[in-house]
Write a protein that holds these residues in place. Sequence first.
Motif, mmCIF file in Angstrom:
data_model
loop_
_atom_site.group_PDB
_atom_site.id
_atom_site.type_symbol
_atom_site.label_atom_id
_atom_site.label_comp_id
_atom_site.label_asym_id
_atom_site.label_seq_id
_atom_site.Cartn_x
_atom_site.Cartn_y
_atom_site.Cartn_z
ATOM 1 N N PRO A 102 0.831 -1.216 0.000
ATOM 2 C CA PRO A 102 0.000 0.000 0.000
ATOM 3 C C PRO A 102 0.862 1.262 0.000
ATOM 4 C CG PRO A 102 -0.794 -1.580 1.620
ATOM 5 C CD PRO A 102 0.537 -2.090 1.147
ATOM 6 N N PHE A 103 0.320 2.315 -0.552
ATOM 7 C CA PHE A 103 1.061 3.571 -0.652
ATOM 8 C C PHE A 103 0.170 4.739 -0.246
ATOM 9 C CE2 PHE A 103 -0.503 2.213 -4.805
ATOM 10 C CZ PHE A 103 -1.301 3.275 -5.192
ATOM 11 N N LEU A 104 0.822 5.842 0.109
ATOM 12 C CA LEU A 104 0.150 7.049 0.573
ATOM 13 C C LEU A 104 -0.066 8.017 -0.580
ATOM 14 C CD1 LEU A 104 -0.756 8.784 3.130
ATOM 15 C CD2 LEU A 104 1.547 9.781 2.999
ATOM 16 N N ALA A 130 -8.849 0.822 -0.637
ATOM 17 C CA ALA A 130 -8.309 2.129 -0.271
ATOM 18 C C ALA A 130 -8.944 2.581 1.035
ATOM 19 C CB ALA A 130 -8.568 3.155 -1.367
ATOM 20 N N THR A 131 -8.241 3.449 1.753
ATOM 21 C CA THR A 131 -8.765 4.045 2.979
ATOM 22 C C THR A 131 -8.609 5.556 2.878
ATOM 23 O OG1 THR A 131 -8.153 2.114 4.301
ATOM 24 C CG2 THR A 131 -8.590 4.163 5.479
ATOM 25 N N LEU A 132 -9.723 6.269 3.028
ATOM 26 C CA LEU A 132 -9.748 7.716 2.891
ATOM 27 C C LEU A 132 -9.804 8.347 4.275
ATOM 28 C CD1 LEU A 132 -12.545 7.891 0.152
ATOM 29 C CD2 LEU A 132 -10.157 7.191 -0.084
ATOM 30 N N ALA A 133 -8.883 9.226 4.571
ATOM 31 C CA ALA A 133 -8.911 9.961 5.836
ATOM 32 C C ALA A 133 -9.981 11.047 5.745
ATOM 33 C CB ALA A 133 -7.553 10.583 6.127
ATOM 34 N N VAL A 134 -10.939 11.009 6.656
ATOM 35 C CA VAL A 134 -12.036 11.973 6.659
ATOM 36 C C VAL A 134 -12.133 12.612 8.040
ATOM 37 C CG1 VAL A 134 -13.328 10.730 4.878
ATOM 38 C CG2 VAL A 134 -13.752 10.217 7.289
ATOM 39 N N HIS A 181 -5.058 9.807 1.610
ATOM 40 C CA HIS A 181 -5.595 8.463 1.491
ATOM 41 C C HIS A 181 -4.474 7.455 1.281
ATOM 42 C CE1 HIS A 181 -6.513 9.852 -2.946
ATOM 43 N NE2 HIS A 181 -6.028 10.862 -2.256
ATOM 44 N N VAL A 182 -4.795 6.198 1.551
ATOM 45 C CA VAL A 182 -3.878 5.085 1.317
ATOM 46 C C VAL A 182 -4.569 4.123 0.366
ATOM 47 C CG1 VAL A 182 -2.693 3.109 2.360
ATOM 48 C CG2 VAL A 182 -2.750 5.308 3.560
ATOM 49 N N ALA A 183 -3.829 3.615 -0.613
ATOM 50 C CA ALA A 183 -4.414 2.701 -1.594
ATOM 51 C C ALA A 183 -3.526 1.488 -1.796
ATOM 52 C CB ALA A 183 -4.624 3.418 -2.928
ATOM 53 N N ASP A 184 -4.147 0.378 -2.155
ATOM 54 C CA ASP A 184 -3.424 -0.831 -2.546
ATOM 55 C C ASP A 184 -3.093 -0.748 -4.038
ATOM 56 O OD1 ASP A 184 -3.512 -1.891 -0.060
ATOM 57 O OD2 ASP A 184 -4.817 -3.581 -0.549
#
Length: 236
Positions: A102-104, A130-134, A181-184
Amino acid sequence: MKAMIFAAGKGTRLGKITEKTPKALLRINGKSALQNAVEKVTAHGFDDIIVNIHHHPHLMIEEINRLRSLGYRIEISDETENLLETGGGLYNAKWFFDDNTPFLLYNVDIITDLNLSDLYNFHKSHNAIATLAVMKRNDTRYFLTGNDGILRGWCNTETGEEIITGKEEPFYYKAAFTGIHVADPAIFSYMSDGVYSMTGLYLKISGEIDVQTCIFECKWIDIGSEESLKAAGGDF
Protein backbone atom coordinates in the motif's frame (compact mmCIF):
# COMPACT_ATOMS: atom_id res chain seq x y z
CA MET A 1 7.30 3.06 2.04
CA LYS A 2 6.10 4.95 -1.02
CA ALA A 3 4.00 8.09 -1.36
CA MET A 4 2.71 10.36 -4.10
CA ILE A 5 2.38 14.07 -3.44
CA PHE A 6 -0.11 15.68 -5.82
CA ALA A 7 1.50 19.03 -6.67
CA ALA A 8 0.51 19.71 -10.28
CA GLY A 9 -2.50 21.96 -9.66
CA LYS A 10 -2.57 25.55 -10.89
CA GLY A 11 -4.06 27.01 -7.70
CA THR A 12 -6.53 29.15 -9.63
CA ARG A 13 -8.55 29.99 -6.51
CA LEU A 14 -5.55 32.01 -5.31
CA GLY A 15 -5.73 34.33 -8.32
CA LYS A 16 -2.64 36.43 -8.98
CA ILE A 17 -0.72 34.80 -6.13
CA THR A 18 -0.14 31.67 -8.22
CA GLU A 19 0.20 33.26 -11.65
CA LYS A 20 3.99 33.14 -11.45
CA THR A 21 4.46 30.75 -8.55
CA PRO A 22 3.06 27.19 -8.33
CA LYS A 23 0.86 26.64 -5.28
CA ALA A 24 3.30 23.92 -4.19
CA LEU A 25 6.04 26.57 -3.90
CA LEU A 26 4.12 29.06 -1.76
CA ARG A 27 5.92 29.67 1.53
CA ILE A 28 4.37 28.26 4.70
CA ASN A 29 6.24 29.28 7.85
CA GLY A 30 9.41 29.82 5.85
CA LYS A 31 9.29 26.64 3.77
CA SER A 32 7.62 25.75 0.49
CA ALA A 33 4.33 23.87 0.73
CA LEU A 34 6.11 21.04 -1.08
CA GLN A 35 8.87 20.89 1.53
CA ASN A 36 6.25 20.89 4.29
CA ALA A 37 4.52 17.95 2.61
CA VAL A 38 7.77 16.06 2.03
CA GLU A 39 8.80 16.52 5.65
CA LYS A 40 5.35 15.44 6.83
CA VAL A 41 5.22 12.18 4.87
CA THR A 42 8.85 11.20 5.51
CA ALA A 43 8.39 11.74 9.25
CA HIS A 44 5.93 8.83 9.11
CA GLY A 45 8.19 6.53 7.10
CA PHE A 46 7.06 7.40 3.57
CA ASP A 47 10.56 8.17 2.38
CA ASP A 48 10.29 7.12 -1.27
CA ILE A 49 8.28 9.89 -2.96
CA ILE A 50 6.98 10.82 -6.39
CA VAL A 51 5.68 14.32 -7.16
CA ASN A 52 3.63 15.27 -10.21
CA ILE A 53 4.31 18.64 -11.82
CA HIS A 54 2.57 20.86 -14.38
CA HIS A 55 2.36 24.57 -13.52
CA HIS A 56 5.75 26.33 -14.01
CA PRO A 57 7.53 22.97 -14.16
CA HIS A 58 11.03 24.49 -14.26
CA LEU A 59 10.44 26.08 -10.85
CA MET A 60 9.11 22.81 -9.48
CA ILE A 61 12.16 20.92 -10.77
CA GLU A 62 14.46 23.47 -9.12
CA GLU A 63 12.73 22.97 -5.77
CA ILE A 64 12.71 19.18 -6.10
CA ASN A 65 16.42 19.21 -6.89
CA ARG A 66 17.00 21.37 -3.80
CA LEU A 67 15.07 18.90 -1.66
CA ARG A 68 17.04 16.04 -3.19
CA SER A 69 20.24 17.82 -2.12
CA LEU A 70 18.89 17.70 1.45
CA GLY A 71 18.71 13.91 1.20
CA TYR A 72 15.09 13.30 0.22
CA ARG A 73 14.36 10.62 -2.38
CA ILE A 74 11.99 12.20 -4.90
CA GLU A 75 10.98 11.14 -8.40
CA ILE A 76 9.07 13.34 -10.86
CA SER A 77 5.92 12.50 -12.80
CA ASP A 78 5.84 15.07 -15.59
CA GLU A 79 2.40 16.39 -16.58
CA THR A 80 3.73 19.53 -18.28
CA GLU A 81 1.85 18.83 -21.51
CA ASN A 82 -1.44 17.72 -19.95
CA LEU A 83 -2.78 18.21 -16.43
CA LEU A 84 -4.33 14.85 -15.49
CA GLU A 85 -6.05 15.56 -12.13
CA THR A 86 -5.47 13.18 -9.25
CA GLY A 87 -6.80 9.97 -10.84
CA GLY A 88 -5.10 10.36 -14.18
CA GLY A 89 -2.02 11.66 -12.38
CA LEU A 90 -1.74 8.57 -10.20
CA TYR A 91 -2.25 6.23 -13.16
CA ASN A 92 0.45 8.11 -15.07
CA ALA A 93 2.83 7.40 -12.17
CA LYS A 94 1.87 3.75 -11.64
CA TRP A 95 5.33 2.61 -12.78
CA PHE A 96 6.69 4.00 -9.51
CA PHE A 97 4.56 1.72 -7.31
CA ASP A 98 6.33 -1.54 -8.07
CA ASP A 99 6.75 -3.08 -4.59
CA ASN A 100 3.22 -4.53 -4.21
CA THR A 101 2.57 -2.68 -0.93
CA PRO A 102 0.00 0.00 0.00
CA PHE A 103 1.06 3.57 -0.65
CA LEU A 104 0.15 7.05 0.57
CA LEU A 105 -1.53 9.75 -1.53
CA TYR A 106 -1.19 13.31 -0.20
CA ASN A 107 -2.32 16.69 -1.53
CA VAL A 108 0.45 19.29 -1.39
CA ASP A 109 -1.94 22.06 -0.32
CA ILE A 110 -2.87 20.36 2.98
CA ILE A 111 -1.38 21.49 6.29
CA THR A 112 -2.35 19.09 9.07
CA ASP A 113 -1.26 17.21 12.17
CA LEU A 114 -3.16 14.09 11.08
CA ASN A 115 -1.23 10.95 12.06
CA LEU A 116 -0.28 9.26 8.80
CA SER A 117 1.06 6.18 10.56
CA ASP A 118 -2.32 5.62 12.20
CA LEU A 119 -4.01 5.92 8.81
CA TYR A 120 -1.62 3.43 7.22
CA ASN A 121 -2.01 0.92 10.04
CA PHE A 122 -5.80 1.28 9.92
CA HIS A 123 -5.73 0.54 6.20
CA LYS A 124 -3.62 -2.58 6.66
CA SER A 125 -6.04 -3.91 9.29
CA HIS A 126 -9.10 -3.57 7.00
CA ASN A 127 -9.88 -5.47 3.83
CA ALA A 128 -10.44 -2.51 1.53
CA ILE A 129 -8.82 -1.36 -1.69
CA ALA A 130 -8.31 2.13 -0.27
CA THR A 131 -8.76 4.05 2.98
CA LEU A 132 -9.75 7.72 2.89
CA ALA A 133 -8.91 9.96 5.84
CA VAL A 134 -12.04 11.97 6.66
CA MET A 135 -13.09 14.36 9.40
CA LYS A 136 -16.10 16.12 10.85
CA ARG A 137 -15.93 19.73 9.65
CA ASN A 138 -18.25 22.23 8.06
CA ASP A 139 -18.28 21.85 4.30
CA THR A 140 -20.75 21.54 1.45
CA ARG A 141 -19.46 18.31 -0.07
CA TYR A 142 -19.36 15.09 1.92
CA PHE A 143 -18.71 11.41 1.53
CA LEU A 144 -21.60 9.25 2.70
CA THR A 145 -20.87 6.07 4.65
CA GLY A 146 -22.68 3.36 6.56
CA ASN A 147 -21.99 2.81 10.25
CA ASP A 148 -19.10 0.55 9.21
CA GLY A 149 -17.30 3.46 7.56
CA ILE A 150 -17.55 1.92 4.08
CA LEU A 151 -18.06 4.48 1.32
CA ARG A 152 -21.67 4.46 0.08
CA GLY A 153 -21.95 7.74 -1.81
CA TRP A 154 -21.48 11.50 -1.92
CA CYS A 155 -23.58 14.61 -1.48
CA ASN A 156 -23.45 18.36 -1.97
CA THR A 157 -25.56 20.06 0.68
CA GLU A 158 -25.45 23.38 -1.18
CA THR A 159 -26.94 22.06 -4.43
CA GLY A 160 -28.88 19.11 -3.02
CA GLU A 161 -27.08 16.67 -5.29
CA GLU A 162 -26.71 13.15 -3.91
CA ILE A 163 -25.09 10.05 -5.36
CA ILE A 164 -25.59 6.62 -3.77
CA THR A 165 -23.11 4.11 -5.13
CA GLY A 166 -22.89 1.35 -2.54
CA LYS A 167 -25.34 -0.73 -0.54
CA GLU A 168 -28.36 1.31 0.54
CA GLU A 169 -28.43 2.19 4.22
CA PRO A 170 -31.28 3.43 6.46
CA PHE A 171 -29.01 6.27 7.54
CA TYR A 172 -25.87 7.78 6.05
CA TYR A 173 -23.03 9.42 7.96
CA LYS A 174 -21.48 12.53 6.42
CA ALA A 175 -17.73 13.12 6.54
CA ALA A 176 -15.47 15.56 4.71
CA PHE A 177 -12.44 14.29 2.79
CA THR A 178 -9.00 15.50 3.91
CA GLY A 179 -7.21 14.87 0.61
CA ILE A 180 -5.12 12.16 2.29
CA HIS A 181 -5.59 8.46 1.49
CA VAL A 182 -3.88 5.08 1.32
CA ALA A 183 -4.41 2.70 -1.59
CA ASP A 184 -3.42 -0.83 -2.55
CA PRO A 185 -1.67 -1.40 -5.89
CA ALA A 186 -4.79 -3.37 -6.91
CA ILE A 187 -6.43 0.03 -7.46
CA PHE A 188 -4.64 0.24 -10.81
CA SER A 189 -6.79 -2.58 -12.21
CA TYR A 190 -9.77 -0.20 -11.90
CA MET A 191 -7.96 2.70 -13.57
CA SER A 192 -7.00 3.82 -17.05
CA ASP A 193 -5.42 6.71 -18.90
CA GLY A 194 -7.39 9.95 -18.83
CA VAL A 195 -8.20 13.08 -16.89
CA TYR A 196 -10.26 12.31 -13.80
CA SER A 197 -10.20 12.61 -10.01
CA MET A 198 -9.58 9.95 -7.40
CA THR A 199 -12.83 11.01 -5.70
CA GLY A 200 -14.77 10.15 -8.86
CA LEU A 201 -12.92 6.85 -9.16
CA TYR A 202 -13.67 5.86 -5.56
CA LEU A 203 -17.35 6.60 -6.04
CA LYS A 204 -17.38 4.65 -9.29
CA ILE A 205 -15.85 1.50 -7.83
CA SER A 206 -17.46 1.63 -4.37
CA GLY A 207 -20.49 -0.27 -5.63
CA GLU A 208 -18.38 -3.36 -6.35
CA ILE A 209 -15.46 -3.24 -3.89
CA ASP A 210 -14.99 -1.80 -0.40
CA VAL A 211 -13.54 1.68 -0.09
CA GLN A 212 -12.99 2.37 3.61
CA THR A 213 -13.03 5.69 5.46
CA CYS A 214 -11.17 6.47 8.66
CA ILE A 215 -12.27 9.46 10.72
CA PHE A 216 -9.77 11.74 12.43
CA GLU A 217 -9.93 14.67 14.82
CA CYS A 218 -7.06 16.87 13.73
CA LYS A 219 -5.92 20.33 12.75
CA TRP A 220 -6.40 20.72 9.01
CA ILE A 221 -6.03 23.60 6.56
CA ASP A 222 -6.38 23.60 2.78
CA ILE A 223 -4.26 26.52 1.52
CA GLY A 224 -6.36 26.84 -1.64
CA SER A 225 -7.71 30.28 -0.70
CA GLU A 226 -5.96 33.47 0.36
CA GLU A 227 -7.72 33.38 3.72
CA SER A 228 -6.67 29.80 4.51
CA LEU A 229 -3.15 30.48 3.22
CA LYS A 230 -2.80 33.30 5.74
CA ALA A 231 -4.24 31.07 8.50
CA ALA A 232 -1.59 28.43 7.75
CA GLY A 233 1.26 30.94 8.09
CA GLY A 234 1.64 31.66 4.42
CA ASP A 235 4.08 34.35 3.29
CA PHE A 236 3.21 35.77 -0.11
